[in-house]
Design an enzyme around this catalytic site. Structure first.
Site, mmCIF file in Angstrom:
data_model
loop_
_atom_site.group_PDB
_atom_site.id
_atom_site.type_symbol
_atom_site.label_atom_id
_atom_site.label_comp_id
_atom_site.label_asym_id
_atom_site.label_seq_id
_atom_site.Cartn_x
_atom_site.Cartn_y
_atom_site.Cartn_z
ATOM 1 N N MET A 27 33.424 -8.181 -17.284
ATOM 2 C CA MET A 27 33.993 -8.177 -18.633
ATOM 3 C C MET A 27 32.917 -8.624 -19.628
ATOM 4 S SD MET A 27 37.998 -9.043 -18.286
ATOM 5 C CE MET A 27 37.896 -10.812 -18.212
ATOM 6 N N GLY A 28 31.647 -8.575 -19.194
ATOM 7 C CA GLY A 28 30.552 -8.888 -20.105
ATOM 8 C C GLY A 28 30.373 -10.376 -20.326
ATOM 9 N N LEU A 30 27.554 -11.940 -19.921
ATOM 10 C CA LEU A 30 27.018 -12.146 -18.576
ATOM 11 C C LEU A 30 26.329 -13.501 -18.422
ATOM 12 C CD1 LEU A 30 25.520 -8.574 -18.056
ATOM 13 C CD2 LEU A 30 27.798 -9.425 -17.450
ATOM 14 N N HIS A 34 27.126 -13.452 -12.738
ATOM 15 C CA HIS A 34 27.084 -11.985 -12.782
ATOM 16 C C HIS A 34 25.726 -11.480 -12.292
ATOM 17 C CE1 HIS A 34 30.055 -12.631 -16.228
ATOM 18 N NE2 HIS A 34 30.727 -11.848 -15.405
ATOM 19 N N GLN A 58 44.830 -7.141 -18.234
ATOM 20 C CA GLN A 58 44.891 -8.305 -17.349
ATOM 21 C C GLN A 58 45.076 -9.612 -18.102
ATOM 22 O OE1 GLN A 58 40.780 -7.385 -15.814
ATOM 23 N NE2 GLN A 58 40.606 -9.595 -15.701
ATOM 24 N N GLY A 144 32.636 -11.996 -7.184
ATOM 25 C CA GLY A 144 32.298 -13.388 -6.863
ATOM 26 C C GLY A 144 33.434 -14.090 -6.124
ATOM 27 N N LYS A 146 34.297 -17.081 -6.516
ATOM 28 C CA LYS A 146 35.044 -17.999 -7.392
ATOM 29 C C LYS A 146 36.455 -17.457 -7.623
ATOM 30 C CE LYS A 146 34.356 -18.170 -11.951
ATOM 31 N NZ LYS A 146 35.684 -17.935 -12.584
ATOM 32 N N ASP A 147 36.534 -16.129 -7.803
ATOM 33 C CA ASP A 147 37.834 -15.467 -7.982
ATOM 34 C C ASP A 147 38.298 -14.965 -6.615
ATOM 35 O OD1 ASP A 147 37.873 -15.564 -10.966
ATOM 36 O OD2 ASP A 147 36.070 -14.376 -10.701
#
Ligand code: PAF
Length: 279
Positions: A27-28, A30, A34, A58, A144, A146-147
Protein backbone atom coordinates in the site's frame (compact mmCIF):
# COMPACT_ATOMS: atom_id res chain seq x y z
CA UNK A 1 11.56 0.62 -14.39
CA UNK A 2 8.11 0.78 -15.94
CA UNK A 3 5.50 2.61 -13.88
CA UNK A 4 2.07 1.40 -14.93
CA UNK A 5 -1.24 2.94 -14.01
CA UNK A 6 -3.39 0.68 -16.17
CA UNK A 7 -4.04 -3.05 -16.10
CA UNK A 8 -3.44 -3.24 -19.86
CA UNK A 9 0.11 -1.87 -19.40
CA UNK A 10 0.85 -4.58 -16.84
CA UNK A 11 -0.55 -7.29 -19.12
CA UNK A 12 1.60 -6.02 -22.00
CA UNK A 13 4.71 -6.07 -19.75
CA UNK A 14 3.83 -9.53 -18.46
CA UNK A 15 3.46 -10.83 -22.01
CA UNK A 16 7.10 -10.02 -22.73
CA UNK A 17 8.68 -11.31 -19.53
CA UNK A 18 10.53 -14.58 -19.73
CA UNK A 19 11.45 -16.52 -16.59
CA UNK A 20 9.95 -16.24 -13.14
CA UNK A 21 8.13 -13.18 -11.82
CA UNK A 22 8.26 -12.19 -8.15
CA UNK A 23 5.54 -9.86 -6.88
CA UNK A 24 5.33 -7.64 -3.81
CA UNK A 25 1.88 -6.11 -3.24
CA UNK A 26 2.04 -3.00 -1.03
CA UNK A 27 0.00 0.00 0.00
CA UNK A 28 3.07 2.21 -0.48
CA UNK A 29 4.80 4.53 1.99
CA UNK A 30 7.57 1.99 1.79
CA UNK A 31 9.84 1.18 4.72
CA UNK A 32 12.61 -1.29 5.50
CA UNK A 33 10.09 -4.12 5.90
CA UNK A 34 8.82 -3.64 2.34
CA UNK A 35 12.36 -3.34 1.00
CA UNK A 36 13.21 -6.68 2.57
CA UNK A 37 10.33 -8.25 0.60
CA UNK A 38 11.50 -6.48 -2.56
CA UNK A 39 15.09 -7.74 -2.13
CA UNK A 40 13.96 -11.28 -1.46
CA UNK A 41 11.75 -11.22 -4.57
CA UNK A 42 14.62 -9.78 -6.63
CA UNK A 43 16.95 -12.51 -5.42
CA UNK A 44 14.56 -15.38 -6.15
CA UNK A 45 13.10 -14.35 -9.51
CA UNK A 46 14.09 -13.22 -12.99
CA UNK A 47 11.75 -10.22 -12.98
CA UNK A 48 10.06 -8.27 -10.25
CA UNK A 49 6.81 -6.36 -9.95
CA UNK A 50 5.61 -4.23 -7.03
CA UNK A 51 2.14 -2.77 -6.64
CA UNK A 52 1.31 0.39 -4.74
CA UNK A 53 -2.38 0.69 -4.01
CA UNK A 54 -4.11 1.90 -0.87
CA UNK A 55 -7.05 -0.47 -1.05
CA UNK A 56 -10.27 1.19 0.17
CA UNK A 57 -12.03 -2.17 0.44
CA UNK A 58 -9.90 -3.32 3.38
CA UNK A 59 -10.58 -0.22 5.51
CA UNK A 60 -13.72 -0.08 7.64
CA UNK A 61 -15.85 3.04 8.17
CA UNK A 62 -14.01 5.34 10.57
CA UNK A 63 -10.62 3.72 9.85
CA UNK A 64 -7.63 5.58 8.46
CA UNK A 65 -8.12 5.19 4.67
CA UNK A 66 -8.20 8.93 3.98
CA UNK A 67 -5.21 9.77 6.15
CA UNK A 68 -3.18 6.62 5.36
CA UNK A 69 0.31 7.97 4.50
CA UNK A 70 1.15 8.21 0.80
CA UNK A 71 4.37 9.32 -0.95
CA UNK A 72 4.49 7.87 -4.45
CA UNK A 73 7.51 9.90 -5.56
CA UNK A 74 9.65 8.65 -2.70
CA UNK A 75 8.37 5.07 -3.17
CA UNK A 76 9.33 5.13 -6.85
CA UNK A 77 12.84 6.36 -6.04
CA UNK A 78 13.33 3.53 -3.54
CA UNK A 79 12.04 0.92 -5.99
CA UNK A 80 14.23 2.28 -8.79
CA UNK A 81 17.25 1.85 -6.50
CA UNK A 82 16.18 -1.76 -5.89
CA UNK A 83 16.09 -2.38 -9.67
CA UNK A 84 12.42 -3.32 -9.69
CA UNK A 85 11.18 -3.94 -13.24
CA UNK A 86 7.55 -2.90 -12.93
CA UNK A 87 5.57 -0.77 -10.50
CA UNK A 88 1.80 -0.97 -10.78
CA UNK A 89 0.29 2.11 -9.13
CA UNK A 90 -3.36 2.27 -10.23
CA UNK A 91 -6.08 4.70 -9.23
CA UNK A 92 -9.01 3.28 -7.28
CA UNK A 93 -11.26 3.35 -10.36
CA UNK A 94 -8.89 1.07 -12.29
CA UNK A 95 -9.21 -1.65 -9.65
CA UNK A 96 -12.84 -0.99 -8.73
CA UNK A 97 -14.56 0.45 -11.81
CA UNK A 98 -18.18 1.58 -11.52
CA UNK A 99 -20.39 -1.45 -10.99
CA UNK A 100 -17.63 -3.61 -9.51
CA UNK A 101 -19.34 -6.12 -7.22
CA UNK A 102 -17.34 -9.35 -6.97
CA UNK A 103 -15.66 -10.10 -3.66
CA UNK A 104 -13.45 -12.91 -2.40
CA UNK A 105 -14.34 -14.13 1.08
CA UNK A 106 -12.16 -16.80 2.66
CA UNK A 107 -14.65 -17.59 5.43
CA UNK A 108 -13.88 -18.18 9.08
CA UNK A 109 -10.09 -17.81 8.88
CA UNK A 110 -10.70 -14.19 7.95
CA UNK A 111 -13.29 -13.55 10.64
CA UNK A 112 -11.12 -14.10 13.69
CA UNK A 113 -8.66 -11.68 15.34
CA UNK A 114 -8.06 -8.88 12.82
CA UNK A 115 -11.25 -9.96 11.05
CA UNK A 116 -13.25 -9.69 14.27
CA UNK A 117 -11.81 -6.28 15.16
CA UNK A 118 -12.02 -5.04 11.58
CA UNK A 119 -15.11 -6.66 9.98
CA UNK A 120 -14.69 -7.00 6.22
CA UNK A 121 -10.95 -6.32 6.35
CA UNK A 122 -9.87 -9.67 4.95
CA UNK A 123 -12.63 -9.67 2.34
CA UNK A 124 -11.00 -6.47 1.09
CA UNK A 125 -7.50 -7.92 1.26
CA UNK A 126 -8.50 -11.19 -0.43
CA UNK A 127 -10.40 -9.38 -3.17
CA UNK A 128 -7.61 -6.98 -4.09
CA UNK A 129 -4.85 -9.59 -3.82
CA UNK A 130 -6.81 -11.98 -6.06
CA UNK A 131 -7.29 -9.23 -8.64
CA UNK A 132 -3.62 -8.23 -8.47
CA UNK A 133 -2.60 -11.88 -8.90
CA UNK A 134 -4.85 -12.15 -11.99
CA UNK A 135 -3.28 -9.02 -13.46
CA UNK A 136 0.41 -9.61 -12.62
CA UNK A 137 0.35 -13.44 -12.80
CA UNK A 138 3.44 -13.86 -10.62
CA UNK A 139 5.17 -17.14 -9.84
CA UNK A 140 5.87 -16.03 -6.28
CA UNK A 141 4.36 -13.35 -4.04
CA UNK A 142 5.97 -11.96 -0.90
CA UNK A 143 4.31 -10.97 2.40
CA UNK A 144 5.66 -10.11 5.86
CA UNK A 145 5.16 -12.35 8.91
CA UNK A 146 4.13 -9.31 10.97
CA UNK A 147 0.73 -9.73 9.28
CA UNK A 148 0.66 -13.45 10.08
CA UNK A 149 -3.11 -13.77 9.67
CA UNK A 150 -2.87 -12.09 6.28
CA UNK A 151 -0.32 -14.74 5.25
CA UNK A 152 -2.71 -17.49 6.38
CA UNK A 153 -5.64 -15.87 4.56
CA UNK A 154 -3.72 -15.51 1.31
CA UNK A 155 -2.40 -19.06 1.50
CA UNK A 156 -5.99 -20.23 1.96
CA UNK A 157 -7.28 -18.23 -0.98
CA UNK A 158 -4.62 -19.45 -3.43
CA UNK A 159 -5.21 -23.03 -2.27
CA UNK A 160 -9.02 -22.77 -2.52
CA UNK A 161 -9.01 -21.03 -5.90
CA UNK A 162 -6.05 -23.03 -7.28
CA UNK A 163 -4.16 -19.86 -8.13
CA UNK A 164 -0.66 -20.96 -9.19
CA UNK A 165 1.31 -18.56 -6.99
CA UNK A 166 3.80 -19.56 -4.31
CA UNK A 167 3.25 -17.46 -1.18
CA UNK A 168 6.56 -16.58 0.46
CA UNK A 169 6.40 -15.26 4.04
CA UNK A 170 9.38 -13.14 5.08
CA UNK A 171 10.58 -12.44 8.66
CA UNK A 172 9.55 -9.11 10.16
CA UNK A 173 12.06 -6.28 9.98
CA UNK A 174 12.36 -4.33 13.21
CA UNK A 175 13.81 -1.06 14.37
CA UNK A 176 16.74 -1.33 16.79
CA UNK A 177 14.42 -1.24 19.80
CA UNK A 178 12.29 -4.08 18.42
CA UNK A 179 9.32 -2.12 17.04
CA UNK A 180 8.19 -3.74 13.78
CA UNK A 181 8.39 -1.41 10.78
CA UNK A 182 4.90 -0.28 9.79
CA UNK A 183 3.66 2.61 7.70
CA UNK A 184 1.39 3.46 10.65
CA UNK A 185 4.34 4.09 13.01
CA UNK A 186 4.38 7.61 11.56
CA UNK A 187 1.16 8.35 13.48
CA UNK A 188 2.80 7.79 16.89
CA UNK A 189 3.53 10.75 19.14
CA UNK A 190 7.06 10.81 20.64
CA UNK A 191 5.68 9.38 23.94
CA UNK A 192 3.77 6.64 22.13
CA UNK A 193 6.81 5.82 20.03
CA UNK A 194 8.83 5.41 23.24
CA UNK A 195 6.18 3.02 24.61
CA UNK A 196 5.70 1.01 21.40
CA UNK A 197 8.69 -1.38 21.73
CA UNK A 198 6.82 -2.92 24.69
CA UNK A 199 4.67 -4.75 22.12
CA UNK A 200 7.54 -6.84 20.78
CA UNK A 201 9.12 -7.12 24.24
CA UNK A 202 5.89 -8.71 25.52
CA UNK A 203 5.77 -11.15 22.61
CA UNK A 204 9.43 -12.03 23.07
CA UNK A 205 8.89 -12.60 26.78
CA UNK A 206 6.11 -15.13 26.06
CA UNK A 207 8.13 -16.75 23.29
CA UNK A 208 10.97 -17.35 25.77
CA UNK A 209 8.46 -19.06 28.07
CA UNK A 210 7.36 -21.22 25.12
CA UNK A 211 11.02 -22.00 24.30
CA UNK A 212 11.47 -23.05 27.93
CA UNK A 213 8.61 -25.53 27.53
CA UNK A 214 5.40 -23.65 28.43
CA UNK A 215 2.65 -25.03 26.19
CA UNK A 216 -0.45 -23.73 27.99
CA UNK A 217 -1.67 -21.14 25.50
CA UNK A 218 -3.66 -19.18 28.09
CA UNK A 219 -0.56 -18.78 30.27
CA UNK A 220 1.34 -17.51 27.24
CA UNK A 221 -1.44 -15.01 26.48
CA UNK A 222 -1.56 -13.89 30.10
CA UNK A 223 2.21 -13.39 30.09
CA UNK A 224 1.81 -10.97 27.18
CA UNK A 225 -1.09 -9.13 28.85
CA UNK A 226 0.89 -8.81 32.07
CA UNK A 227 3.88 -7.25 30.30
CA UNK A 228 1.67 -4.86 28.36
CA UNK A 229 -0.14 -3.80 31.53
CA UNK A 230 3.17 -2.27 32.67
CA UNK A 231 2.92 0.29 29.85
CA UNK A 232 0.07 2.75 30.57
CA UNK A 233 0.00 4.17 27.02
CA UNK A 234 -0.88 0.78 25.54
CA UNK A 235 -4.50 -0.41 25.28
CA UNK A 236 -4.67 -4.03 24.21
CA UNK A 237 -7.22 -5.14 21.61
CA UNK A 238 -6.33 -8.85 21.62
CA UNK A 239 -3.55 -11.31 22.35
CA UNK A 240 -3.73 -14.61 20.52
CA UNK A 241 -2.00 -17.96 20.34
CA UNK A 242 -3.40 -19.53 17.20
CA UNK A 243 -2.73 -22.41 14.85
CA UNK A 244 -0.45 -20.99 12.13
CA UNK A 245 -2.48 -22.59 9.34
CA UNK A 246 -6.09 -22.00 10.43
CA UNK A 247 -5.63 -19.13 12.90
CA UNK A 248 -7.90 -20.97 15.35
CA UNK A 249 -7.15 -20.20 19.00
CA UNK A 250 -5.21 -22.97 20.71
CA UNK A 251 -5.56 -24.31 24.23
CA UNK A 252 -2.20 -26.07 23.94
CA UNK A 253 0.61 -24.59 21.83
CA UNK A 254 1.88 -27.96 20.69
CA UNK A 255 2.01 -27.30 16.94
CA UNK A 256 3.25 -24.48 14.69
CA UNK A 257 1.54 -21.41 16.12
CA UNK A 258 1.37 -17.65 15.80
CA UNK A 259 1.56 -15.50 18.92
CA UNK A 260 0.06 -12.19 17.88
CA UNK A 261 -1.43 -9.03 19.30
CA UNK A 262 -3.17 -5.84 18.35
CA UNK A 263 -3.02 -2.77 20.53
CA UNK A 264 -3.84 0.90 20.51
CA UNK A 265 -1.39 3.64 21.31
CA UNK A 266 -3.59 6.74 21.37
CA UNK A 267 -5.46 6.64 18.06
CA UNK A 268 -2.95 4.34 16.36
CA UNK A 269 -3.66 0.63 16.14
CA UNK A 270 -0.57 -1.55 15.70
CA UNK A 271 -0.24 -5.30 15.24
CA UNK A 272 2.72 -7.60 15.71
CA UNK A 273 3.37 -11.34 15.71
CA UNK A 274 6.04 -13.94 16.39
CA UNK A 275 6.07 -17.57 15.40
CA UNK A 276 6.14 -20.43 17.85
CA UNK A 277 7.77 -23.26 15.97
CA UNK A 278 6.28 -22.25 12.61
CA UNK A 279 8.25 -21.54 9.45
O1 PAF B 1 -0.20 -5.79 3.60
C1 PAF B 1 -0.61 -4.87 2.87
O2 PAF B 1 0.05 -3.84 2.66
C2 PAF B 1 -1.98 -5.01 2.20
O3 PAF B 1 -2.87 -5.68 3.02
C3 PAF B 1 -1.90 -5.67 0.82
C4 PAF B 1 -1.42 -7.10 0.90
C5 PAF B 1 -0.98 -4.87 -0.09
C6 PAF B 1 -3.30 -5.69 0.17
O4 PAF B 1 -3.80 -4.41 0.02
Amino acid sequence: MLVAEWIEQVRAWRGHVTGSVGFVPTMGYLHAGHLELVRRARHENDAEAVSIFVNPLQFGPGEDFARYPRDLECDLRLLQDERVDLVFAPEVVEIYPPGFSTVVDVGSIGQRLEGASRPGHFRGVATVVTKLFMVVQPHRAYFGWKDAQQVAVIRKLVADLAIPVEIVAVPTVREEDGLAYSSRNIYLSPEERRAAPALYAALTHARVLWQEGERDAERLRQAVYARLAEEPLIRVDYVSVADAGTMEELAVADRPAVLSLAAWLGTTRLIDAVLLGAE
